[in-house]
Design a protein around this motif. Structure first.
Motif, PDB file in Angstrom:
ATOM      1  N   THR A  81       4.272  -9.289  -5.078  1.00 42.22           N
ATOM      2  CA  THR A  81       5.511  -9.966  -5.445  1.00 42.22           C
ATOM      3  C   THR A  81       6.682  -9.500  -4.609  1.00 42.22           C
ATOM      4  O   THR A  81       6.516  -8.853  -3.790  1.00 42.22           O
ATOM      5  CB  THR A  81       5.891  -9.398  -6.787  1.00 42.22           C
ATOM      6  OG1 THR A  81       6.198  -8.227  -6.738  1.00 42.22           O
ATOM      7  CG2 THR A  81       4.787  -9.486  -7.760  1.00 42.22           C
ATOM      8  N   PRO A  82       7.937 -10.454  -4.522  1.00 47.37           N
ATOM      9  CA  PRO A  82       8.839  -9.869  -3.768  1.00 47.37           C
ATOM     10  C   PRO A  82       9.227  -8.577  -3.798  1.00 47.37           C
ATOM     11  O   PRO A  82       9.671  -7.904  -2.857  1.00 47.37           O
ATOM     12  CB  PRO A  82      10.085 -11.043  -4.176  1.00 47.37           C
ATOM     13  CG  PRO A  82       9.222 -11.954  -4.775  1.00 47.37           C
ATOM     14  CD  PRO A  82       8.132 -11.595  -5.384  1.00 47.37           C
ATOM     15  N   ALA A  83       9.128  -7.889  -4.837  1.00 48.42           N
ATOM     16  CA  ALA A  83       9.277  -6.621  -5.030  1.00 48.42           C
ATOM     17  C   ALA A  83       8.462  -5.402  -4.498  1.00 48.42           C
ATOM     18  O   ALA A  83       8.970  -4.360  -4.193  1.00 48.42           O
ATOM     19  CB  ALA A  83       9.591  -6.084  -6.774  1.00 48.42           C
ATOM     20  N   ASN A  84       7.238  -5.930  -4.482  1.00 49.97           N
ATOM     21  CA  ASN A  84       6.231  -4.811  -3.816  1.00 49.97           C
ATOM     22  C   ASN A  84       5.684  -5.269  -2.629  1.00 49.97           C
ATOM     23  O   ASN A  84       4.752  -4.635  -2.143  1.00 49.97           O
ATOM     24  CB  ASN A  84       5.171  -4.628  -5.127  1.00 49.97           C
ATOM     25  CG  ASN A  84       4.142  -5.989  -5.035  1.00 49.97           C
ATOM     26  OD1 ASN A  84       4.355  -6.867  -4.375  1.00 49.97           O
ATOM     27  ND2 ASN A  84       3.371  -5.728  -6.078  1.00 49.97           N
ATOM     28  N   ASP A  86       6.192  -4.791   0.403  1.00 46.24           N
ATOM     29  CA  ASP A  86       5.895  -3.803   1.379  1.00 46.24           C
ATOM     30  C   ASP A  86       4.724  -2.752   1.486  1.00 46.24           C
ATOM     31  O   ASP A  86       4.289  -2.639   2.380  1.00 46.24           O
ATOM     32  CB  ASP A  86       7.231  -2.770   1.603  1.00 46.24           C
ATOM     33  CG  ASP A  86       8.739  -3.677   1.874  1.00 46.24           C
ATOM     34  OD1 ASP A  86       8.457  -4.706   2.464  1.00 46.24           O
ATOM     35  OD2 ASP A  86       9.549  -2.892   1.765  1.00 46.24           O
ATOM     36  N   THR A  87       4.054  -2.694   0.200  1.00 46.98           N
ATOM     37  CA  THR A  87       3.058  -1.794   0.010  1.00 46.98           C
ATOM     38  C   THR A  87       1.894  -2.817  -0.533  1.00 46.98           C
ATOM     39  O   THR A  87       0.840  -2.290   0.020  1.00 46.98           O
ATOM     40  CB  THR A  87       3.534  -0.643  -1.303  1.00 46.98           C
ATOM     41  OG1 THR A  87       3.918  -1.466  -2.449  1.00 46.98           O
ATOM     42  CG2 THR A  87       4.569   0.121  -0.728  1.00 46.98           C
ATOM     43  N   ASP A 184       5.267 -16.259   1.228  1.00 47.29           N
ATOM     44  CA  ASP A 184       6.599 -16.996   1.044  1.00 47.29           C
ATOM     45  C   ASP A 184       6.469 -18.387   1.537  1.00 47.29           C
ATOM     46  O   ASP A 184       7.444 -19.133   1.813  1.00 47.29           O
ATOM     47  CB  ASP A 184       7.744 -16.246   1.929  1.00 47.29           C
ATOM     48  CG  ASP A 184       8.277 -15.186   1.219  1.00 47.29           C
ATOM     49  OD1 ASP A 184       8.414 -15.155  -0.228  1.00 47.29           O
ATOM     50  OD2 ASP A 184       8.478 -14.144   1.914  1.00 47.29           O
TER      51      ASP A 184
END
Length: 318
Positions: A81-84, A86-87, A184
């Motif tokens: 998701t856009p929120a996670n 990075d991990t 994206d």
């Protein structure tokens, strides 16, 4: 019946994306230009024989090559998701590599060919990696590859830790920001309307296919002159990637949605506009289909199908 359903999905969705399963005789068809990963370094640069290789490895023949085992573990989804992002993206790439290690490791183990697990390089966001496969023009030093490099590749001379932490010559290099952009709708710098986990998965599996060829050549000290030639070096990686995809299908992790993601990827990664070396979208569709459903499109594809079609020289090794 199960593989007939898979084939129907491949036919419908691949043709719908502008590709044909079987290339036509007319090779003069014009197609719009699109990006590809043709800037990748050679997957198997000149190398010396592996001193730890098993000189007594048994040669596989067309009539006795084992089937690729299907892992019992479920193939995890990314949950990006856009929120996670990075991990979740690095975690998903690691999960894919673990699954590929398990799948291909079982096949190599049955043949007595040793451990095929490659070194791993996940170029984290904001960092770079200096690969030995690309040298600068002036001083011949390795060129740093950034985390948003529009490419992923296997380098046969990069020595990096494998999944167990063991330094291993021959490594898969994955730029994390580039993969993060897939969710994206940006696939190697090209907008794509249909993306998802399997867009990323098939790219990673393709690079692992290069690694499989490298390890097979290493096991039998096969010279570069007898490796898959020309675009066959890329098409066999596609085919072997689809062999792994067939194990995902057996685990109910590959369906129409995932096949559509791959079909949408083909025009992006196929050779266009005079480029050569990777195979056209049509040729890559054929390689993926053979790897998934076999040469007659009626069963689970196996490594022997890919080797016979794209690397028959392997069976001539003494």
């Amino acid at each position: 019946m199960r593989w007939a359903v898979a084939l129907a999905a491949v036919v419908t969705l691949t043709v719908g994306s502008g590709c044909a399963l079987i290339p036509s005789e007319d090779s003069g068809e014009s197609r719009p230009s699109s990006a590809s990963t043709s800037s990748a370094p050679s997957p198997t640069p000149s190398r010396s024989p592996d001193p730890t290789g098993d000189a007594d490895a048994a040669q596989c023949r067309p009539d006795d090559c084992p089937k690729l085992p299907t892992p019992t573990a479920e193939l995890m989804t990314s949950g990006v998701t856009p929120a996670n992002v990075d991990t979740a993206v690095p975690d998903y790439l690691t999960t894919l590599l673990d699954d590929l290690d398990q799948t291909w490791g079982g096949w190599f183990d049955e043949l007595g060919w040793g451990d095929p697990a490659p070194g791993r390089v996940l170029i984290e966001s904001g960092t770079s990696f200096a690969t030995e496969c690309i040298a600068g023009e002036e001083d011949s030093n390795p060129v740093p590859i950034p985390s948003d490099e529009a490419n992923a590749f296997f380098c046969g001379v990069d020595t990096e830790p494998n999944g167990e932490g063991t330094p291993t010559e021959g490594s898969i290099v994955l730029p994390v920001d580039t993969f993060a952009a897939i969710w994206d709708g940006n696939v190697f710098g090209v907008p794509s309307p249909i993306v998802g986990d399997f867009t990323a998965a098939i790219v990673v599996a393709h690079e692992y296919g290069h690694n499989v060829v490298f390890r097979m050549a290493e096991a039998f000290d096969i010279p570069d002159s007898r490796l898959p030639a020309g675009k066959n070096s890329e098409l066999i990686a596609d085919c072997l990637a689809a062999n792994w995809g067939a194990t995902a299908y057996q685990r109910d992790a590959l369906g129409a949605r995932e096949i559509l993601q791959v079909a949408t990827l083909l025009p992006i990664i196929g050779d266009t506009g005079g480029a050569s070396g990777h195979g056209s979208a049509r040729e890559r569709a054929v390689a993926l289909t053979v790897g998934l459903t076999g040469p007659q499109f009626n069963r689970q594809g196996q490594p022997v199908d890919c080797i016979e079609r794209y690397w028959p020289e392997f069976f001539e090794v003494e």
